[in-house]
Design an enzyme around this catalytic site. Structure first.
Site, PDB file in Angstrom:
ATOM      1  N   VAL A 216       5.127  60.392  -1.980  1.00 43.70           N
ATOM      2  CA  VAL A 216       4.743  58.987  -2.162  1.00 43.70           C
ATOM      3  C   VAL A 216       5.009  58.191  -0.885  1.00 43.70           C
ATOM      4  O   VAL A 216       5.913  58.512  -0.115  1.00 43.70           O
ATOM      5  CB  VAL A 216       5.507  58.354  -3.365  1.00 43.70           C
ATOM      6  CG1 VAL A 216       6.994  58.205  -3.076  1.00 43.70           C
ATOM      7  CG2 VAL A 216       4.897  57.043  -3.802  1.00 43.70           C
ATOM      8  N   CYS A 217       4.175  57.178  -0.661  1.00 41.04           N
ATOM      9  CA  CYS A 217       4.400  56.186   0.387  1.00 41.04           C
ATOM     10  C   CYS A 217       4.026  54.833  -0.214  1.00 41.04           C
ATOM     11  O   CYS A 217       4.058  54.668  -1.429  1.00 41.04           O
ATOM     12  CB  CYS A 217       3.612  56.499   1.661  1.00 41.04           C
ATOM     13  SG  CYS A 217       1.828  56.350   1.489  1.00 41.04           S
ATOM     14  N   ARG A 218       3.676  53.854   0.582  1.00 40.56           N
ATOM     15  CA  ARG A 218       3.357  52.533   0.032  1.00 40.56           C
ATOM     16  C   ARG A 218       2.026  52.534  -0.716  1.00 40.56           C
ATOM     17  O   ARG A 218       1.929  52.052  -1.831  1.00 40.56           O
ATOM     18  CB  ARG A 218       3.337  51.464   1.135  1.00 40.56           C
ATOM     19  CG  ARG A 218       3.143  50.050   0.572  1.00 40.56           C
ATOM     20  CD  ARG A 218       3.221  48.983   1.638  1.00 40.56           C
ATOM     21  NE  ARG A 218       2.301  49.204   2.737  1.00 40.56           N
ATOM     22  CZ  ARG A 218       1.010  48.897   2.718  1.00 40.56           C
ATOM     23  NH1 ARG A 218       0.461  48.355   1.670  1.00 40.56           N
ATOM     24  NH2 ARG A 218       0.256  49.142   3.777  1.00 40.56           N
TER      25      ARG A 218
END
Length: 108
Positions: free
Chosen positions: A59-61
């Site tokens: 996951v990232c932004r």
């Protein structure tokens, strides 16, 4: 063409191993409890911190960095899927996050 699998936030089980590849300031503002934090640019140097026998949910932004990380991990013998929409989608789905800075958790 990429072989990266994108998964919806609602399909991520409570026992999933989540790898957060955002920067430190983003992590501190708000992240998924229990996630592993390795910023994308540090991933090649810290790869040994990850178990190659464990399926990773990355996951990232918003999904761009995690897509690249997932692609790289899969090409290096790991099993990883990209959490589609990233932390923004996680929050939109009403899933909980925690912070490291003593403030109300938020996605940055």
């Amino acid at each position: 063409m990429s072989d990266v699998e994108n998964v919806d936030v609602n399909s991520v089980g409570g026992d999933a191993t989540i790898l957060d590849v955002r920067e430190d300031y983003e992590w501190e503002a708000g992240h998924i409890a229990g996630a592993v934090h390795i910023p994308l640019n540090e991933l090649p140097l810290r790869l040994e911190e990850l178990d190659p026998d464990v399926d990773l949910h990355v996951v990232c932004r918003s999904g761009g960095r995690s897509f690249r990380a997932t692609e790289w991990l899969n090409s290096n013998g790991y099993s990883a899927v990209n959490i589609h929409g990233g932390m923004g989608a996680w929050l939109d789905a009403g899933k909980p996050i925690v912070s490291e800075n003593g403030q109300e958790p938020r996605v940055q």
